[in-house]
Design a protein around this motif. Sequence first.
Motif, PDB file in Angstrom:
ATOM      1  N   ARG A 118       0.810  -1.221   0.000  1.00  0.00           N
ATOM      2  CA  ARG A 118       0.000   0.000   0.000  1.00  0.00           C
ATOM      3  C   ARG A 118       0.841   1.268   0.000  1.00  0.00           C
ATOM      4  O   ARG A 118       0.360   2.340  -0.378  1.00  0.00           O
ATOM      5  N   LEU A 119       2.069   1.174   0.469  1.00  0.00           N
ATOM      6  CA  LEU A 119       2.845   2.375   0.778  1.00  0.00           C
ATOM      7  C   LEU A 119       3.389   3.055  -0.472  1.00  0.00           C
ATOM      8  O   LEU A 119       3.970   2.420  -1.358  1.00  0.00           O
ATOM      9  N   ARG A 120       3.203   4.363  -0.524  1.00  0.00           N
ATOM     10  CA  ARG A 120       3.721   5.195  -1.609  1.00  0.00           C
ATOM     11  C   ARG A 120       4.366   6.447  -1.015  1.00  0.00           C
ATOM     12  O   ARG A 120       3.971   6.914   0.059  1.00  0.00           O
ATOM     13  N   LEU A 121       5.330   6.987  -1.731  1.00  0.00           N
ATOM     14  CA  LEU A 121       5.996   8.222  -1.315  1.00  0.00           C
ATOM     15  C   LEU A 121       5.976   9.205  -2.473  1.00  0.00           C
ATOM     16  O   LEU A 121       6.319   8.837  -3.611  1.00  0.00           O
ATOM     17  N   ALA A 122       5.568  10.439  -2.223  1.00  0.00           N
ATOM     18  CA  ALA A 122       5.568  11.493  -3.238  1.00  0.00           C
ATOM     19  C   ALA A 122       6.456  12.632  -2.760  1.00  0.00           C
ATOM     20  O   ALA A 122       6.229  13.197  -1.691  1.00  0.00           O
ATOM     21  N   ILE A 123       7.488  12.958  -3.527  1.00  0.00           N
ATOM     22  CA  ILE A 123       8.385  14.076  -3.228  1.00  0.00           C
ATOM     23  C   ILE A 123       8.201  15.100  -4.332  1.00  0.00           C
ATOM     24  O   ILE A 123       8.673  14.915  -5.459  1.00  0.00           O
ATOM     25  N   VAL A 124       7.488  16.167  -4.030  1.00  0.00           N
ATOM     26  CA  VAL A 124       7.146  17.186  -5.021  1.00  0.00           C
ATOM     27  C   VAL A 124       8.095  18.367  -4.866  1.00  0.00           C
ATOM     28  O   VAL A 124       8.200  18.954  -3.782  1.00  0.00           O
ATOM     29  N   GLY A 125       8.777  18.720  -5.943  1.00  0.00           N
ATOM     30  CA  GLY A 125       9.690  19.853  -5.902  1.00  0.00           C
ATOM     31  C   GLY A 125      10.925  19.581  -6.739  1.00  0.00           C
ATOM     32  O   GLY A 125      11.176  18.450  -7.180  1.00  0.00           O
ATOM     33  N   ASP A 126      11.689  20.614  -6.954  1.00  0.00           N
ATOM     34  CA  ASP A 126      12.933  20.523  -7.715  1.00  0.00           C
ATOM     35  C   ASP A 126      14.010  21.243  -6.924  1.00  0.00           C
ATOM     36  O   ASP A 126      13.715  21.928  -5.947  1.00  0.00           O
TER      37      ASP A 126
END
Length: 376
Positions: A222-230
């Motif tokens: 189930r686990l997800r990781l979202a890293i938004v940015g530059d």
Amino acid sequence: MKPAPLVVHLIYRFDFGGLETLVAECINRMPPQQYRHAVVCLTGYTEFARKISRDDVEIIALDKQPGLGLGTHLKLWKLLRRLKPAVLHSYNLSAVEYAFTAAMAGVPVRVHAEHDRDAGDPHGLNRKHNLLRRGVTPFIDRYVPVSEDLQRWLRQVVGVPDAKTLMIANGVDTERFLPQAHAGRDEFVIGTVGRVQDVKNHSGLVDAFIRLRELLPDQRHRLRLAIVGDGPLFGSIRDKVHAAGLDEVVWLPGSRTDIADLMSGFDVFALPSIAEGTPVTILEAMACGLPVVASKVGGIPEVVEQMATGLLVPPSDPAALDEALAIYVQDPQLAARHGAAGRARVERSNSIAAMVAGYARLYDTLRASKTKLSKA
């Protein structure tokens, strides 16, 4: 009719980030008949500058090169003589020295805001930097810290008199950042938003995510990781994710402007920073009804209340970070309660309207005091 007085916002670079979001929001929401605005970037700007929606705002890049950059002072002096602003509003260490330049150019009011500290000096103890801040204090009418932590630091460490500081809390758009239901979704998304640089410690977040998958094998699917940015470390974070075999479960979309929509897809917001002021992204996440797991640094404990709106962990401690995240993965009802409490807290204490009104009131007050002095 006489045009509204001009505020020049001086920033190192207008790029993806919480500070830039705040500058854009202040400009967009301040009544145009009250103040006009221009943004001067010491280096340059990116497409993120499009967050400024007013069409009367000039954005100027001085193209400062690395190093002392004495020529930049001359460029700015000439520009300020042409623009004739009523207020110079500078931001963070990279721009503080230019208060002197603005004074020499005849800008009547100089405001300097401190929003955060960097990873190389998380406690703001660098002697050279603080000597610079003290040295330009006579040319600054008001320092604006965005958290009580920064205000204490200005007083106790830098040595800025209380009479020269005014805390204005960061604000968030609670009409755009709203809670969203995730009914019927099996995935659990840990999300973060911010410039990918050392102070944000994205590497530590990836380490914690790896450990979390090991800690909760029954939840691994189930686990997800979202890293938004530059940012300067984006490539190394992407490489780290790839080396760990996580390309299918870690999303790295880069810089985005649809942050409210993206946050609506998160289940928890994580910010393992080494140093911070009061991060705008945490306030946005709380407005979206998300529980927060963050480092206990800077102004974060002023907005994230332990076991009420989120969980605080020591900085640079991936084990503590993954254990805190695991609590929310395993207890969705607790996550929902903390998220709702965070939304209520932001509505009560961190409205964007209060922040914009605070800056406008500060400009008005300082301009009026300078006018009285000039007539005396």
